[in-house]
Design an enzyme around this catalytic site. Sequence first.
Site, PDB file in Angstrom:
ATOM      1  N   SER A 145      18.765  76.009   6.458  1.00  0.00           N
ATOM      2  CA  SER A 145      19.158  76.065   8.103  1.00  0.00           C
ATOM      3  C   SER A 145      18.661  77.379   8.351  1.00  0.00           C
ATOM      4  CB  SER A 145      20.667  75.906   8.323  1.00  0.00           C
ATOM      5  OG  SER A 145      21.449  77.086   7.768  1.00  0.00           O
ATOM      6  N   ALA A 146      18.518  77.336   9.885  1.00  0.00           N
ATOM      7  CA  ALA A 146      18.174  78.534  10.642  1.00  0.00           C
ATOM      8  C   ALA A 146      19.311  79.616  10.727  1.00  0.00           C
ATOM      9  CB  ALA A 146      18.140  77.920  12.187  1.00  0.00           C
ATOM     10  N   THR A 158      21.688  80.081   8.098  1.00  0.00           N
ATOM     11  CA  THR A 158      21.482  81.116   6.826  1.00  0.00           C
ATOM     12  C   THR A 158      20.159  81.759   6.661  1.00  0.00           C
ATOM     13  OG1 THR A 158      22.400  79.167   5.744  1.00  0.00           O
ATOM     14  CG2 THR A 158      21.305  80.854   4.353  1.00  0.00           C
ATOM     15  N   GLU A 169      11.555  79.214   5.868  1.00  0.00           N
ATOM     16  CA  GLU A 169      11.224  77.888   6.508  1.00  0.00           C
ATOM     17  C   GLU A 169      12.462  77.310   6.652  1.00  0.00           C
ATOM     18  OE1 GLU A 169      10.987  74.315   7.447  1.00  0.00           O
ATOM     19  OE2 GLU A 169      10.953  74.124   5.394  1.00  0.00           O
ATOM     20  N   CYS A 191      13.425  68.619   7.885  1.00  0.00           N
ATOM     21  CA  CYS A 191      13.633  69.677   8.984  1.00  0.00           C
ATOM     22  C   CYS A 191      12.361  69.203  10.115  1.00  0.00           C
ATOM     23  CB  CYS A 191      13.081  70.913   8.421  1.00  0.00           C
ATOM     24  SG  CYS A 191      11.604  70.792   7.408  1.00  0.00           S
TER      25      CYS A 191
END
EC number: 1.2.1.71
Length: 492
Positions: free
Chosen positions: A221-222, A224, A243, A277
Amino acid sequence: MTLWINGDWITGQGASRVKRNPVSGEVLWQGNDADAAQVGQACRAARAAFPRWARLSLAERQVVVERFAGLLERNKGELTAIIARETGKPRWEAATEVTAMINKIAISIKAYHVRTGEQRSEMPDGAASLRHRPHGVLAVFGPYNFPGHLPNGHIVPALLAGNTIIFKPSELTPWSGEAVMRLWQQAGLPPGVLNLVQGGRETGQALSALEDLDGLLFTGSANTGYQLHRQLSGQPEKILALEMGGNNPLIIDEVADIDAAVHLTIQSAFVTAGQRCTCARRLLLKSGAQGDAFLARLVAVSQRLTPGNWDDEPQPFIGGLISEQAAQQVVTAWQQLEAMGGRTLLAPRLLQSETSLLTPGIIEMTGVAGVPDEEVFGPLLRVWRYDSFEEAILMANNTRFGLSCGLVSPEREKFDQLLLEARAGIVNWNKPLTGAASTAPFGGIGASGNHRPSAWYAADYCAWPMASLESDSLTLPATLNPGLDFSDEVVR
């Protein structure tokens, strides 16, 4: 014993953990997290194993990696079942994941030579050479949506380059992580070259905080990813590859075959229960009668998508989400959008209590102000209508993310315009957003990554370049620079 450190299976000393099938509740795996001391132990093992592994020739390392590919092939059925049962995916989709893992081996070997191989240019008085050297000890953080394939995309290139690794799977997929590590053990990796630590946030924080780490490769996730970026700030000596997710737009501009466009949209938005994603999160649909007809057909076909368990027959298109909590988060996000003024076209529904089986949701947000620019990781598609293609591109770029973007249109000119103006690492034309070529980089810009794309470019962040000027002998130049005097005269 669920940790693999320095070639030995040991018991974690951290909190206990139980993994259940997200649909049936069946207990699949039980174990304990690695505590901070065991994370440090794994790092020391990787550091000790690094010199010998790095000194092996590429051909010698490649033998082990190709042996692993053979083991994947022979154990494909068993690994497929493990991934499907643990994630909730249908069997057919888990099988495609294992196939992708197998194919990744040959692709990574080829990419190593193309991206980070050796080069030599002859010069009049010698040669200029380019080589690549491994970083050292790398941490790999795996996600839960592809618990085999996505970590594999970091681990295989890193091992080929000569790095040693500490792998932490997602705490939601410990069984898949362990199963893959047991195949690496059978492949004959020397002790310490690859180490497995299980655990959640505390284990991850202990791993990313290691001073003796040379790099960290992350898929997730963004939120984290940003935390890891802050944690490693001020440490330019460490390679960090992130990523992350996306708030991905799919533009439906003009449709010749409505059912084909609906199929592409469903593949883009709802495959893997929306847990990719690159999944389409925002459907940008041209205003008018054709758009109305497309939207009605999309809702009608999506309404027939009934999630099922991993081994249901006939096989469902989508299975459960990774957990009941994840499914409930999607429902909550839909409720919040509806409260903001969104018009529900298809309401997502939990099929049973205490399960992660969630039907797809579609909600129109045209004209609604203040819609959060967030990734809802599940089968929820938001719809906006537009009048001009220029407006569609502005809407597509109106996000802090930049992973994938797609266009459905027969006009090449519009795709060329999108290629020039889109802010995304993956831009597809009349293809699902969830499709990607194995011979291309995979990654995005903005909040979707830090310019370290994976897949074909994974080799780039697994090694650093070493340039050399070389000559097998040393002679005094015939012409010297001004001010240099090598005559035999004695200076007085």
